[in-house]
Design an enzyme around this catalytic site. Structure first.
Site, PDB file in Angstrom:
ATOM      1  N   THR A  91      53.500  47.141  36.616  1.00 26.27           N
ATOM      2  CA  THR A  91      52.348  46.448  37.186  1.00 26.27           C
ATOM      3  C   THR A  91      51.967  47.082  38.514  1.00 26.27           C
ATOM      4  O   THR A  91      52.519  48.116  38.919  1.00 26.27           O
ATOM      5  CB  THR A  91      52.607  44.918  37.279  1.00 26.27           C
ATOM      6  OG1 THR A  91      51.401  44.283  37.674  1.00 26.27           O
ATOM      7  CG2 THR A  91      53.718  44.572  38.264  1.00 26.27           C
ATOM      8  N   LYS A  95      50.881  51.617  37.978  1.00 30.97           N
ATOM      9  CA  LYS A  95      50.407  51.940  36.636  1.00 30.97           C
ATOM     10  C   LYS A  95      49.995  53.413  36.505  1.00 30.97           C
ATOM     11  O   LYS A  95      50.067  53.989  35.433  1.00 30.97           O
ATOM     12  CB  LYS A  95      49.239  51.034  36.247  1.00 30.97           C
ATOM     13  CG  LYS A  95      49.664  49.585  36.011  1.00 30.97           C
ATOM     14  CD  LYS A  95      48.510  48.736  35.531  1.00 30.97           C
ATOM     15  CE  LYS A  95      48.954  47.307  35.299  1.00 30.97           C
ATOM     16  NZ  LYS A  95      47.914  46.466  34.704  1.00 30.97           N
ATOM     17  N   GLY A 133      41.692  34.978  32.065  1.00 35.09           N
ATOM     18  CA  GLY A 133      42.518  36.162  31.833  1.00 35.09           C
ATOM     19  C   GLY A 133      43.905  35.897  31.280  1.00 35.09           C
ATOM     20  O   GLY A 133      44.655  36.840  31.033  1.00 35.09           O
TER      21      GLY A 133
HETATM   22  P1  NAP Z   1      41.698  47.203  41.788  1.00 39.47           P
HETATM   23  O1  NAP Z   1      42.040  48.451  41.081  1.00 39.47           O
HETATM   24  O2  NAP Z   1      42.083  47.048  43.210  1.00 39.47           O
HETATM   25  O3  NAP Z   1      40.095  47.015  41.640  1.00 39.47           O
HETATM   26  C1  NAP Z   1      39.456  45.975  42.316  1.00 39.47           C
HETATM   27  C2  NAP Z   1      37.997  45.863  41.880  1.00 39.47           C
HETATM   28  O4  NAP Z   1      37.474  44.711  42.547  1.00 39.47           O
HETATM   29  C3  NAP Z   1      37.121  47.039  42.278  1.00 39.47           C
HETATM   30  O5  NAP Z   1      36.086  47.191  41.351  1.00 39.47           O
HETATM   31  C4  NAP Z   1      36.559  46.568  43.631  1.00 39.47           C
HETATM   32  O6  NAP Z   1      35.315  47.155  43.965  1.00 39.47           O
HETATM   33  C5  NAP Z   1      36.342  45.108  43.332  1.00 39.47           C
HETATM   34  N1  NAP Z   1      36.292  44.303  44.547  1.00 39.47           N
HETATM   35  C6  NAP Z   1      37.317  44.031  45.394  1.00 39.47           C
HETATM   36  N2  NAP Z   1      36.887  43.224  46.397  1.00 39.47           N
HETATM   37  C7  NAP Z   1      35.566  43.018  46.183  1.00 39.47           C
HETATM   38  C8  NAP Z   1      34.561  42.256  46.856  1.00 39.47           C
HETATM   39  N3  NAP Z   1      34.844  41.564  47.969  1.00 39.47           N
HETATM   40  N4  NAP Z   1      33.314  42.243  46.337  1.00 39.47           N
HETATM   41  C9  NAP Z   1      33.032  42.926  45.220  1.00 39.47           C
HETATM   42  N5  NAP Z   1      33.930  43.659  44.521  1.00 39.47           N
HETATM   43  C10 NAP Z   1      35.185  43.697  44.997  1.00 39.47           C
HETATM   44  O7  NAP Z   1      42.319  45.922  41.046  1.00 39.47           O
HETATM   45  P2  NAP Z   1      42.674  45.790  39.478  1.00 39.47           P
HETATM   46  O8  NAP Z   1      44.065  46.254  39.255  1.00 39.47           O
HETATM   47  O9  NAP Z   1      41.566  46.396  38.689  1.00 39.47           O
HETATM   48  O10 NAP Z   1      42.705  44.191  39.290  1.00 39.47           O
HETATM   49  C11 NAP Z   1      41.513  43.441  39.335  1.00 39.47           C
HETATM   50  C12 NAP Z   1      41.754  42.017  38.865  1.00 39.47           C
HETATM   51  O11 NAP Z   1      42.128  42.000  37.495  1.00 39.47           O
HETATM   52  C13 NAP Z   1      42.872  41.289  39.619  1.00 39.47           C
HETATM   53  O12 NAP Z   1      42.453  39.979  39.888  1.00 39.47           O
HETATM   54  C14 NAP Z   1      44.023  41.299  38.639  1.00 39.47           C
HETATM   55  O13 NAP Z   1      44.899  40.182  38.816  1.00 39.47           O
HETATM   56  C15 NAP Z   1      43.266  41.174  37.320  1.00 39.47           C
HETATM   57  N6  NAP Z   1      44.035  41.671  36.162  1.00 39.47           N
HETATM   58  C16 NAP Z   1      44.306  40.794  35.168  1.00 39.47           C
HETATM   59  C17 NAP Z   1      45.003  41.225  34.064  1.00 39.47           C
HETATM   60  C18 NAP Z   1      45.307  40.256  32.952  1.00 39.47           C
HETATM   61  O14 NAP Z   1      46.166  40.564  32.107  1.00 39.47           O
HETATM   62  N7  NAP Z   1      44.646  39.135  32.892  1.00 39.47           N
HETATM   63  C19 NAP Z   1      45.431  42.555  33.961  1.00 39.47           C
HETATM   64  C20 NAP Z   1      45.130  43.438  35.009  1.00 39.47           C
HETATM   65  C21 NAP Z   1      44.421  42.968  36.114  1.00 39.47           C
HETATM   66  P3  NAP Z   1      35.245  48.542  44.835  1.00 39.47           P
HETATM   67  O15 NAP Z   1      35.488  49.647  43.847  1.00 39.47           O
HETATM   68  O16 NAP Z   1      33.885  48.533  45.396  1.00 39.47           O
HETATM   69  O17 NAP Z   1      36.325  48.448  45.885  1.00 39.47           O
END
Ligand code: NAP
Length: 290
Positions: free
Chosen positions: A71, A75, A252
């Protein structure tokens, strides 16, 4: 209690590595599954530092740990330490599941599969549908590749930072020839109508329950189904607004659950009946207190 009594020299060990790891639900999912299937397995969370990642994997291999979930934030960084990565993991450039094999671990990515299974369990189709992905981070990558593989009518990617959105769209276009369009999150209102909108950003996640990446309420009337990758809170503000606008909504937890089930199937090469899966899903859901 059960684990203390039943761990013995034949117990197969699985686990998850990440940092931090305190909030992971994966041990609950896997250990409950082993209990349900009466299997002599155990699943343990491991908090690993970046500087210790390679040594942790070498140690895990020597300790005969059969399978490891990966995680945040490893990854992608774990890949150089693997024996090989399956095709879908290569497309995404990230893995969440490692399987022990002769000479090292093989990497897989089951996140997109988990989402797809959760969508189908909720009667949401992707083929020939217009899909909008909000976000372009790590989770969005696995979602976008899996959605693109289902032949949607069109895929929109909307992100706060345009460069990251463009990079993801370019990577998707490299593997899949589908109609693709990117737009800034600030301009999301110009998108006309979408069948399925998948929210993949971390906005709205506990403790920031009063936040949503989309501010215009009108937007939600353009969506058929709204999916949020977040499961804590159980209903994000994004999903609340979507539900009030009449959308079908899915959080999710199903994605998390089914990516774990897929990892189990990769590790054991076994299948679990739908009845058992449904029972496990309901049991876990009723025990969660978000
Ligand atoms: P990440 O790689 O850090 O990506 C974060 C994303 O959120 C980017 O697109 C970022 O945009 C955007 N973002 C962050 N703050 C923002 C704001 N204030 N306004 C608008 N956009 C914003 O994170 P990730 O690993 O993809 O995870 C994202 C979410 O998915 C988390 O909540 C995680 O818990 C969830 N998730 C769930 C599962 C599941 O099995 N359900 C699996 C994986 C992840 P920028 O590119 O502009 O920074």
């Amino acid at each position: 209690m059960r684990l203390c009594k039943s761990v013995n020299g034949c117990t197969k060990i699985y686990g998850i590595i990440g940092h931090p790891i305190t909030h992971t639900l994966s041990p609950l999912i896997h250990n409950t599954l082993y209990e349900m299937l009466i299997q002599n397995n155990i699943y343990i969370p491991f908090d690993v530092s970046l500087s210790g990642l390679e040594r942790a994997l070498t140690g895990a291999y020597e300790l005969n740990i059969q399978g490891i979930n990966v995680t945040v934030p490893y990854k992608e960084t774990v890949i150089p330490y693997l024996l090989d990565v399956e095709a879908y993991g290569k497309q995404i450039g990230a893995v969440n599941t490692l399987k022990k094999s002769k000479g090292g671990y093989i990497g897989y990515n089951t996140d997109g599969w988990g989402l797809l299974k959760s969508l189908s369990e909720n009667d949401i189709q992707i083929k020939n549908k217009t899909v909008l992905i909000i976000g372009a981070g790590g989770a969005a990558r696995s979602v976008a590749m899996m959605i693109a593989a289902q032949n949607p009518k069109k895929l929109f990617i909307s992100n706060r930072t345009i460069k990251r959105g463009e990079d993801l769209a370019n990577d998707v276009a490299y593997y899949y020839s589908i109609p693709l369009e990117i737009c800034l999150l600030d301009s999301i209102d110009r998108i006309d109508k979408v069948d399925v909108c998948i929210q993949t950003t971390s906005v709205g996640m506990h403790p920031n329950k009063d936040q949503t990446p989309v501010h215009s309420d009108d937007f939600f009337y353009k969506i058929g189904s709204a999916v949020d990758l977040i499961y804590s809170p159980w209903e994000t503000l994004f999903l609340k607004k979507a539900r009030r606008a009449g959308c079908k909504t899915v959080n999710g937890f199903g994605m998390l659950f089914y990516q774990g089930i897929k990892a189990y199937e990769i590790w054991t090469e076994g299948n679990i009946s739908k009845d058992r899966l449904d029972a496990l899903f309901q049991m876990l859901k009723s025990n969660l207190n978000f």
